[in-house]
Design a protein around this motif. Structure first.
Motif, PDB file in Angstrom:
ATOM      1  N   ASP A 418       0.810  -1.212   0.000  1.00  0.00           N
ATOM      2  CA  ASP A 418       0.000   0.000   0.000  1.00  0.00           C
ATOM      3  C   ASP A 418       0.852   1.275   0.000  1.00  0.00           C
ATOM      4  N   VAL A 420       3.572   4.210  -1.614  1.00  0.00           N
ATOM      5  CA  VAL A 420       3.726   4.956  -2.864  1.00  0.00           C
ATOM      6  C   VAL A 420       5.204   5.253  -3.055  1.00  0.00           C
ATOM      7  N   TYR A 440      -0.949   7.866 -10.477  1.00  0.00           N
ATOM      8  CA  TYR A 440      -0.644   9.254 -10.142  1.00  0.00           C
ATOM      9  C   TYR A 440      -0.125   9.967 -11.396  1.00  0.00           C
ATOM     10  N   ASP A 462       3.648   6.759   2.818  1.00  0.00           N
ATOM     11  CA  ASP A 462       2.373   6.106   3.112  1.00  0.00           C
ATOM     12  C   ASP A 462       1.283   6.519   2.137  1.00  0.00           C
ATOM     13  N   ALA A 463       1.248   7.813   1.800  1.00  0.00           N
ATOM     14  CA  ALA A 463       0.202   8.306   0.902  1.00  0.00           C
ATOM     15  C   ALA A 463       0.630   9.627   0.289  1.00  0.00           C
ATOM     16  N   HIS A 465      -1.259  13.139  -1.513  1.00  0.00           N
ATOM     17  CA  HIS A 465      -2.532  13.824  -1.729  1.00  0.00           C
ATOM     18  C   HIS A 465      -2.328  14.965  -2.713  1.00  0.00           C
ATOM     19  N   TYR A 472       1.868  17.080  -5.414  1.00  0.00           N
ATOM     20  CA  TYR A 472       1.456  16.119  -4.390  1.00  0.00           C
ATOM     21  C   TYR A 472       2.108  16.462  -3.055  1.00  0.00           C
ATOM     22  N   ARG A 475       1.797  12.318   2.946  1.00  0.00           N
ATOM     23  CA  ARG A 475       1.043  12.050   4.168  1.00  0.00           C
ATOM     24  C   ARG A 475       1.601  10.766   4.778  1.00  0.00           C
TER      25      ARG A 475
END
Length: 482
Positions: A418, A420, A440, A462-463, A465, A472, A475
């Motif tokens: 999970d 990135v 993305y 982790d993420a 946004h 981007y 997060r």
């Protein structure tokens, strides 16, 4: 080299008109390597490592020095360059003339003068001049501590990202367990206050200047307002609102020009904003509400002493103010005063309202939670208040420190399912970060700490946004992929 021989290297990076103004010092004594680094003129942070042999210690030191020299550091004589200008806000706190004391539910003494506060749905944040940022639950439990290298000027939020602006000129992203420096402000800017909107940093300074920096930590534009000592800056998609000794000036977000200027009743000492209005707390005992569109003064809230801080309930239905005489006030939107109470903990330097609670940081360095519900206020005015709980800090509380070098970043050998993956890419003279994971936009840049970027290096976050500016934001945790 003899086993006990000592070597010492001192380097500085100081870019006139740029963001860098820092030192890096390496000392080798036998098999021990000590590294000290930070803002020029400050004590900085120190790390010590031991090696099996003196030769390996020297090799490790040479590698560290080489990395810094390649980044532009050069040998220097300690003390020759002046330190970064830092102004401590000089405040006085007189006793309150209010007859009744506010219903304080709990207080947390941070141990140092504090201006930074942010309260959201999950927790409360407070930052002090010792560089400590604490997070607490709404009930007063200390959840974590962030140990930053220098004193905290203010805490600001941009969506669910939390940033701490510090005396070392850096703005730290505290949104994950490994905080990092997201922005580095030019060393000749004496920071008074900060705001961030959609990744764009706005800096108000001692000279009445406004400096705007984009999400890539690159200078965008600056303006000089008519008044000095700019203690207020707020921003949204319409404008940047700059409060100083001569009032409030609104500038177009792209720096193309001044939208309006309004003189306030006294110099501006603090600022707040809602969707359609900005609020300026002034030295002449008032909070004034200004239209964001026109700059016209819509309402005035009169206190009995200079206003150090202000805040509102949602949509400005109630307006709160803290003055230099240790009093806290509440007004209706039209300016009618509802109540005035003693804080019991000095003057409120910053404040925020959430769910019928008023959170304040005061001149004694405390974060104070006041029950601002009508029933609690009515009881307090009659002399009935709860026994305030003194919150204690435990040595077992998790503590997080910023990552300033690649060596301080955790590594992984494979990207989690999970996670990135992003990569550092050299584009001319600039080192950008792009996303590699499918789904993305590959041409968008990623807001990423400069201190840990290396050409060709890959990281797992982790993420990510998306932000409206076409980039981007990270997060969660950053780990190097090796």
């Amino acid at each position: 080299m003899a086993q006990g021989e000592r070597t010492h290297t001192y380097l500085e990076l100081s870019q006139e008109g740029g963001g860098a103004h820092k030192f890096y010092e390496v000392t080798v004594e036998g098999t021990v390597v000590s590294v000290r680094y930070g803002r020029i003129g400050a004590a900085g942070q120190q790390q010590t490592s031991s090696f099996p042999t003196a030769a390996k210690a020297q090799a490790a030191a040479a590698k560290k020095i080489g990395e810094k020299v390649r980044k532009g550091y050069a040998p220097a004589v300690q003390g020759q360059r002046s330190p970064r200008p830092v102004t401590r806000r000089q405040v006085t706190s007189a006793p309150s003339s209010a007859r009744s004391v506010a219903p304080v539910l709990w207080r947390f003494r941070t141990g140092s003068a504090a201006f930074g506060i942010h309260v959201d749905e999950d927790r409360c944040w407070v930052g002090n001049q010792s560089g400590d940022v604490y997070t607490l639950s709404h009930s007063g439990e200390v959840l974590a501590r962030y140990a930053l290298p220098d004193g905290v000027k203010c805490l600001v939020a941009d969506d669910f990202w939390i940033y701490a602006g510090c005396d070392d000129g850096k703005v730290y992203d505290l949104s994950s367990k490994l905080p990092f420096a997201a922005y580095d402000i030019a060393h000749d800017v004496d920071i008074f206050w900060l705001d961030i909107h959609e990744g764009v940093l706005d800096v108000a300074d001692r000279d009445g200047g406004l400096t705007v920096i984009d999400h890539e930590d690159e200078y965008q534009w600056s303006r000089r307002s008519t008044g000095q000592h700019a203690w207020m800056v707020r921003a949204d998609e319409q404008a940047v609102y700059h409060g100083h000794q001569d009032g409030v000036t609104a500038y177009a977000p792209d720096g193309s020009g001044e939208l309006w200027h309004t003189r306030t009743q006294g110099g501006v000492l603090f600022g707040w904003q809602e969707d359609s209005s900005v609020y300026a707390g002034t030295a002449r005992h008032t909070v004034q509400r200004l239209s964001k569109t026109t700059g016209l003064i819509e309402a005035t809230y009169r206190c009995d002493a200079p206003v150090y801080s202000c805040a509102t309930s949602p949509d400005g239905r109630h307006v709160f103010a803290g003055d230099s005489s240790s009093s806290v006030y509440c007004f209706t939107a039209d300016g009618t005063r509802l109540w005035k109470l003693r804080t019991g903990n000095g003057s409120a330097l910053s404040m925020q309202y959430l769910d019928e609670k008023l959170y304040m940081v005061t001149t004694d360095g405390s974060l104070v939670c006041v029950d601002a519900s009508p029933s609690a206020i009515s009881a307090a005015e009659s002399g009935s208040v709860p026994a305030a709980v003194d919150v204690k800090y435990s040595a077992a509380t998790p503590t997080y420190t910023p990552a300033t070098t690649v060596a301080e970043v955790h590594t992984v050998s494979a990207a989690p399912a999970d996670g990135v993956v992003v990569e550092c890419v050299q584009e001319g003279s600039r080192l950008r970060v792009h996303v590699l994971t499918d789904g993305y936009e590959p041409s968008w840049n990623v807001q990423f700490p400069r201190g840990i970027r290396q050409p060709g290096a890959r990281y797992v976050v982790d993420a990510l946004h998306p932000a409206s500016g076409g980039f981007y934001r990270v997060r969660g945790e950053i780990r190097r992929l090796v």
